[in-house]
Write a protein that holds these residues in place. Structure first.
Motif, short mmCIF file in Angstrom:
data_model
loop_
_atom_site.label_atom_id
_atom_site.label_comp_id
_atom_site.label_asym_id
_atom_site.label_seq_id
_atom_site.Cartn_x
_atom_site.Cartn_y
_atom_site.Cartn_z
N SER A 57 0.76 -1.19 0.06
CA SER A 57 0.06 -0.23 0.04
C SER A 57 0.73 1.22 0.10
O SER A 57 0.53 2.36 -0.89
N ALA A 91 -15.23 0.27 -3.22
CA ALA A 91 -14.90 0.48 -4.29
C ALA A 91 -15.37 1.45 -5.62
O ALA A 91 -15.47 2.28 -6.30
N VAL A 102 -5.43 -9.90 -3.23
CA VAL A 102 -6.06 -9.46 -3.62
C VAL A 102 -5.34 -7.62 -4.21
O VAL A 102 -5.27 -6.45 -4.55
N VAL A 103 -4.80 -7.06 -2.82
CA VAL A 103 -3.46 -6.35 -2.53
C VAL A 103 -2.67 -5.76 -3.93
O VAL A 103 -2.18 -5.05 -4.63
N ILE A 149 -2.68 -8.22 -6.66
CA ILE A 149 -2.47 -8.20 -8.22
C ILE A 149 -3.20 -6.26 -8.32
O ILE A 149 -2.97 -5.69 -9.70
N ALA A 150 -4.15 -5.91 -7.21
CA ALA A 150 -4.81 -4.30 -7.99
C ALA A 150 -3.03 -4.11 -7.68
O ALA A 150 -3.69 -2.45 -8.84
N VAL A 209 -1.84 -3.66 -11.15
CA VAL A 209 -2.17 -2.97 -12.36
C VAL A 209 -1.95 -1.98 -12.20
O VAL A 209 -1.62 -1.24 -12.73
N LEU A 210 -1.67 -1.19 -10.63
CA LEU A 210 -1.40 -0.10 -10.61
C LEU A 210 -0.70 1.38 -11.30
O LEU A 210 -0.10 1.67 -11.57
N THR A 233 -9.94 7.24 -11.46
CA THR A 233 -9.84 6.48 -11.19
C THR A 233 -8.42 5.87 -10.02
O THR A 233 -9.03 4.48 -9.15
N VAL A 253 -8.80 3.68 -6.23
CA VAL A 253 -8.20 2.00 -6.17
C VAL A 253 -7.29 1.71 -5.20
O VAL A 253 -6.90 1.38 -4.40
N ILE A 282 -7.64 0.03 -1.50
CA ILE A 282 -6.84 -1.51 -1.45
C ILE A 282 -5.90 -1.21 0.24
O ILE A 282 -5.50 -2.23 0.56
#
Length: 299
Positions: free
Chosen positions: A24, A70, A138-139, A141-142, A145-146, A183, A187, A191
């Motif tokens: 994060s 979200a 999840v964190v 992968i997201a 992507v970010l 966006t 996100v 996260i």
């Protein structure tokens, strides 16, 4: 010293907490650099609070709280992007309108959902020690992507941030990149909620980037420093939390704030002490330094 460094890693829940907090910190450092460069820190506050009604609705209808938050945050960010296109209104004015509306809606929904206080506490203050392996995935992968999206869109995001009118003249789709940045901010905030909670997530997004902004005049260096500061602040905050048995989210933010104060005083060119150095031709704050930063940042 070695025992202090290794002891938290003996516990599986602490290993998960470190992974999520540090990821994060990295993601918020990168996205926060664009936010600080553009001077739109208020959007982070607005989005972090606009997830509130989404979480409340998710609780009422019994579906995933993070997903509800979200969706609500993304809808608010897109609304801000649309309404801010009206040149009669400044971006921070539109943000203020939707920030207040979203929080008001959350309060109304919350008042109709008795028994919500327990879930609300973890939402407001984070629950980093209760993170599951699924949350870590999840964190990760997201976040990945970010970071890829930020790298791909870096040139256009910087162009729009530095001079919107010039960007339009060059054929850059300003509105589209506004939506992309909003966006990504949404996100990044969602996260990070489990790490520091809704109340403190703005600090993780803004403070490391603000530290980096004080330390360098080059955007590329800033993009490296901000995630490093965010990651280290998260790690040190968790170590202190483990050692002192205090709230992890609050300590992460306090560590980041302490770093900011040190940078504010001791930054080589833009710190308080630098202003009192006689004959320092490299120094300088204000308009001259800002112009140098903008020239160095142009893609």
């Amino acid at each position: 010293m070695i025992d202090f460094l290794l002891a938290p890693w003996e516990h599986e829940f602490m290993r998960r907490a470190f992974l999520v907090a540090m990821m994060s910190g990295v993601v918020c450092g990168v996205i926060g650099s664009h936010v600080v460069l553009r001077g739109m820190a208020f959007i982070g506050d607005a989005v972090s609070h606009s997830v509130f009604p989404g979480v409340a609705i998710a609780f009422v209808f019994r579906f995933d709280l993070a997903l509800g938050g979200a969706i609500a945050g993304l809808l608010t960010a897109l609304s801000v992007a649309v309404f801010a296109q009206n040149k009669r209104l400044k971006e921070d004015t539109v943000i203020g309108v939707f920030f207040a509306a979203a929080f008001g809606l959350g309060i109304v929904i919350l008042s109709s959902a008795p028994g919500y206080s327990g879930s609300l506490e973890s939402f407001l203050f984070g629950q980093i020690l209760g993170i599951s392996d699924g949350d870590v995935r999840v964190v990760a992968i997201a976040g990945a992507v970010l970071l890829v999206a930020a790298a791909v869109l870096h040139k256009e995001l910087v162009t729009v941030s530095l001079d919107r009118e010039t960007a339009r003249a060059l054929g850059v789709r300003v509105f589209g990149f506004d939506i992309a940045l909003y966006t990504m901010v949404t996100v990044a905030i969602v996260i990070s909620l489990q790490a520091v909670g809704n109340i403190l997530v703005l600090a993780l997004l803004i403070t490391p980037a603000a530290c980096a902004r004080l330390l360098t005049d080059r955007l590329g260096v800033m993009m490296v420093l901000a995630p490093v500061i965010g990651m280290l602040s998260a790690a040190v905050g968790l170590y202190l939390s483990y050692s002192l048995n205090l709230a992890a989210g609050g300590l992460i933010v306090l560590v980041a704030t302490a770093v900011f104060l040190v940078c504010w005083v001791f930054a080589p060119r833009h710190g308080v002490l630098a202003r009192f150095r006689p004959g320092d031709a490299r120094g300088g704050t204000g308009v001259g330094a800002e112009r140098r930063f903008r020239r160095a940042s142009r893609p």
